[in-house]
Design an enzyme around this catalytic site. Sequence first.
Site, PDB file in Angstrom:
ATOM      1  N   LYS A  73      56.786  20.971  35.430  1.00  0.00           N
ATOM      2  CA  LYS A  73      56.905  22.299  36.027  1.00  0.00           C
ATOM      3  C   LYS A  73      57.409  23.243  34.964  1.00  0.00           C
ATOM      4  CE  LYS A  73      57.444  25.539  39.169  1.00  0.00           C
ATOM      5  NZ  LYS A  73      58.283  25.520  40.357  1.00  0.00           N
TER       6      LYS A  73
ATOM      7  N   ASP B 260      56.980  25.394  49.451  1.00  0.00           N
ATOM      8  CA  ASP B 260      58.034  25.905  48.551  1.00  0.00           C
ATOM      9  C   ASP B 260      59.378  25.921  49.282  1.00  0.00           C
ATOM     10  OD1 ASP B 260      59.434  26.820  46.410  1.00  0.00           O
ATOM     11  OD2 ASP B 260      58.459  28.771  46.283  1.00  0.00           O
TER      12      ASP B 260
ATOM     13  N   HIS C 102      55.258  21.087  46.914  1.00  0.00           N
ATOM     14  CA  HIS C 102      56.245  22.001  46.336  1.00  0.00           C
ATOM     15  C   HIS C 102      57.508  22.052  47.196  1.00  0.00           C
ATOM     16  CE1 HIS C 102      56.794  26.025  44.017  1.00  0.00           C
ATOM     17  NE2 HIS C 102      57.976  25.537  44.378  1.00  0.00           N
TER      18      HIS C 102
HETATM   19  O1  DOR Z   1      62.191  31.590  45.808  1.00  0.00           O
HETATM   20  C1  DOR Z   1      62.372  30.703  44.965  1.00  0.00           C
HETATM   21  N1  DOR Z   1      63.276  29.723  45.150  1.00  0.00           N
HETATM   22  N2  DOR Z   1      61.640  30.742  43.853  1.00  0.00           N
HETATM   23  C2  DOR Z   1      61.885  29.900  42.833  1.00  0.00           C
HETATM   24  O2  DOR Z   1      61.191  29.956  41.853  1.00  0.00           O
HETATM   25  C3  DOR Z   1      63.015  28.957  42.886  1.00  0.00           C
HETATM   26  C4  DOR Z   1      63.333  28.605  44.278  1.00  0.00           C
HETATM   27  C5  DOR Z   1      64.631  27.859  44.412  1.00  0.00           C
HETATM   28  O3  DOR Z   1      64.819  26.851  43.721  1.00  0.00           O
HETATM   29  O4  DOR Z   1      65.459  28.262  45.228  1.00  0.00           O
HETATM   30 ZN    ZN Z   2      59.679  26.616  44.215  1.00  0.00          ZN
HETATM   31 ZN    ZN Z   3      58.535  29.060  41.990  1.00  0.00          ZN
END
Ligand code: DOR
Ligand code: ZN
Ligand code: ZN
Length: 458
Positions: free
Chosen positions: A158, A322, A73
């Site tokens: 996604k 993430d 991610h």
């Molecule tokens: O915190 C986040 N940042 N959540 C998301 O769903 C998108 C992501 C981003 O692309 O910055």
């Molecule tokens: Zn994300």
């Molecule tokens: Zn997300």
Amino acid sequence: MQCSSSVKRADSVTVDLILSNAKAYLRKQIVDCNIAIDQGRIFKIGKKTTMPNASTTINLEGNLVLPGLIDAHVHLRDEGKAYKETFYTGTAAAAAGGFTTILDMPNNAPVTMSAETLRNRMKTAETEALVNVAFYSEFPQNMQEIPRIVKEGAVAFKLFMTEQVGGLNIDDDNVILEAFKTLSRLEVPVAVHAEDKQTSRKAETELKNADRNDVEAFLEAHSESVELRAIEHLLDIDRKADAQLHFCHVSTENGLKAIVYGKKQKMPVTCETTPHNLFLTADDLRKIGMLAVTMPPVREKRHVTALWNGIKNGLIDIIASDHAPHTLEEKKPRSVWDAKVGIPGLETTLPLLLTEANQGRLSIADIVRLMAEKPAEIFKLKDKGCIEEKKAADLTIVGLGIKHKIDASRFKSKAKYSPFDGKQVQGKPVKTFVNGQLIMDDGEIVAKAGSGKLIRRE
Ligand code: DOR
Ligand code: ZN
Ligand code: ZN
């Protein structure tokens, strides 16, 4: 212990590289061995005396060798969002953080949601990437485009449920069902950001009307029920579609419970959590402020404990960073509603987890399962996830005892800030090999742009 020598005699050939003096994680054990690498693949694992000749030998000095770690991610940005991150800076951050393969999210400019946008994105990545990159696509409006996107090589789709990012109307359950059925038929996984749009929008409007615009208000708008509603909603849809459904960044106790219930019913579901959800609480967010604002947010202690239990008992399948880079200015507006959400995580994830391994809360086997074996299995990255002869020579070399402080100013990512900045950690990636090539050595990038490979679904 020593690893067993291969039956094949190899003393008459010369291979590209031998990694000597390794402690490698092989078949669930840490084994003293040497690793011969040829043409990007692991050629042989064995005792020194059984190794073939090699053009180059690198002495790993007893450091730990893990299967190349996979971050499932990552928001690599580039193209219209290159000011936040590029394929080069993002994959440099990955290599520095010990990742050899990353999966790129589609909420880009343009959004990856057609064969053409994916092809263009791959073209840009090809000359820049330092590690292996695989791609997600968002859903197109026209379902007939889905097989074309898969043919182009997307490894997964996604779906953002917080707002419409792709072409699919997220307010229409019938089209979500149709999209999921299509992916089920094609045997392609779908990863979801599960936060219910209606619930969070309503709360946000009320909070704005009451002049609430701080991190506390953000926490209220992204309440526990925002996540739970979306998870239950998507599980209901998938009961009829049977698509391989992966829940991104699970952050709540009840959200996890709902997913576990689906698993018990033998639904094809998996889930991930993030280092920020494991290592930060809502109290940390109150102290740190905007920099730690992310979606879904970090939560109260009760949730963090539930997530750690999920990690220990194997109900959480993977940990992913993430990595969501933004500029510092974008992270620090006056109102939280104007803040760009997300935390850069590629360069902090492994040191944070290794610190836990040093303290006994996690094992090395857990780290390998969560960040190599399981992501390879879920996203069907054959060739990846374990150290084995004939597999790709993607390897993460770790100095387990190295104590250091996280220093965001030295990140390779363009986002040089972190809620973990200054934190004392123990354990550090010291070398990253991608397809047999040394990419990162002692924190520095030592390979050319484009050394990484693009992974296309086969
Ligand atoms: O915190 C986040 N940042 N959540 C998301 O769903 C998108 C992501 C981003 O692309 O910055
Ligand atoms: Zn994300
Ligand atoms: Zn997300």
